[in-house]
Design a protein around this motif. Structure first.
Motif, PDB file in Angstrom:
ATOM      1  N   SER A  79     -91.450 -31.980 -30.637  1.00 29.07           N
ATOM      2  CA  SER A  79     -91.346 -30.524 -30.262  1.00 29.07           C
ATOM      3  C   SER A  79     -91.483 -29.558 -31.222  1.00 29.07           C
ATOM      4  O   SER A  79     -91.729 -28.359 -30.976  1.00 29.07           O
ATOM      5  CB  SER A  79     -90.107 -30.314 -29.376  1.00 29.07           C
ATOM      6  OG  SER A  79     -88.901 -30.506 -30.113  1.00 29.07           O
TER       7      SER A  79
ATOM      8  N   HIS B 157     -93.302 -36.011 -23.941  1.00 30.59           N
ATOM      9  CA  HIS B 157     -92.778 -34.842 -23.334  1.00 30.59           C
ATOM     10  C   HIS B 157     -92.935 -34.554 -21.822  1.00 30.59           C
ATOM     11  O   HIS B 157     -94.026 -34.761 -21.414  1.00 30.59           O
ATOM     12  CB  HIS B 157     -93.339 -33.415 -24.056  1.00 30.59           C
ATOM     13  CG  HIS B 157     -93.339 -33.654 -25.775  1.00 30.59           C
ATOM     14  ND1 HIS B 157     -92.111 -33.479 -26.475  1.00 30.59           N
ATOM     15  CD2 HIS B 157     -94.343 -33.759 -26.672  1.00 30.59           C
ATOM     16  CE1 HIS B 157     -92.324 -33.680 -27.616  1.00 30.59           C
ATOM     17  NE2 HIS B 157     -93.730 -33.764 -27.801  1.00 30.59           N
TER      18      HIS B 157
ATOM     19  N   VAL C  28     -88.201 -32.849 -23.879  1.00 32.02           N
ATOM     20  CA  VAL C  28     -89.022 -32.951 -24.968  1.00 32.02           C
ATOM     21  C   VAL C  28     -88.401 -34.045 -25.911  1.00 32.02           C
ATOM     22  O   VAL C  28     -87.263 -34.365 -25.695  1.00 32.02           O
ATOM     23  CB  VAL C  28     -88.935 -31.687 -26.019  1.00 32.02           C
ATOM     24  CG1 VAL C  28     -89.540 -30.736 -25.397  1.00 32.02           C
ATOM     25  CG2 VAL C  28     -87.475 -31.563 -26.283  1.00 32.02           C
TER      26      VAL C  28
END
Length: 182
Positions: free
Chosen positions: A107, A153, A143
């Motif tokens: 992320s 994700h 995520v």
């Protein structure tokens, strides 16, 4: 710039708060991690129909923007059933590989990108804002679900590749995978 930093922080915090990483997920590959979560049954069925299970159980690493069962349910009635038919396998492969990026993109890396090349051959757009992160028109809802061969994700919609021939349609899946993991 401040808004983007806030979005990045919110995205990272959301990942820690709303991620549902199964116990020992890093010991399991992407497929087993997703199946264990219990909210990716349609994705698992689609991967099976497309003969992509063994690929995503492979060494990787891969990043998968994984649509939930609810995301698949948003598609027009009969779409999933039609895509799972053997005669629609090429279209299904093109759609599923549009959800996969070669490499492990966490992320903190995703929020710095405007786009990411998928193993399908087309790129997904990525937008980070105060409202969160979007991949094409799908919202990222969880995520950094880590697996032994990459990261997942979660997204709330199935994303569709742009019209036109894709890398998958222009060559074999094996050659696409080989190119993606170089």
């Amino acid at each position: 710039m401040k808004a983007v930093r806030l979005a990045v922080s919110a995205f990272t915090i959301a990942g820690f708060c709303f991620s549902f990483t199964p116990a020992n997920a890093q010991d399991k590959d992407i497929v087993d991690t997703a199946v264990e979560a219990g909210t990716f049954n349609t994705l698992a069925a689609a991967l099976t129909a497309a003969d992509l299970i063994e690929v995503l159980k492979g060494e990787g690493p891969f990043t998968v923007f994984a649509p939930t069962d609810d995301a698949f349910a948003k598609l027009p009635e009969g779409t999933v059933e039609s895509l799972l038919l053997p005669e629609n396998k090429d279209q299904l492969v093109a759609i599923l590989t549009y959800h996969v990026v070669a490499g492990s993109v966490t992320s903190d890396q995703v929020v710095t990108l405007d786009a990411a090349a998928t193993v399908n051959g087309a790129s997904v757009s990525i937008t980070a804002s105060d409202a969160g992160v979007k991949v094409d028109d799908a919202n990222v809802t969880a995520v950094d679900i880590l697996a032994s061969n990459g990261v997942i994700h979660v997204i709330d919609s199935v994303i569709l590749p742009p019209a036109g021939p894709t890398a998958v349609e222009n060559s074999s899946w094996a050659s696409v995978k080989a190119e993606a993991v170089r």
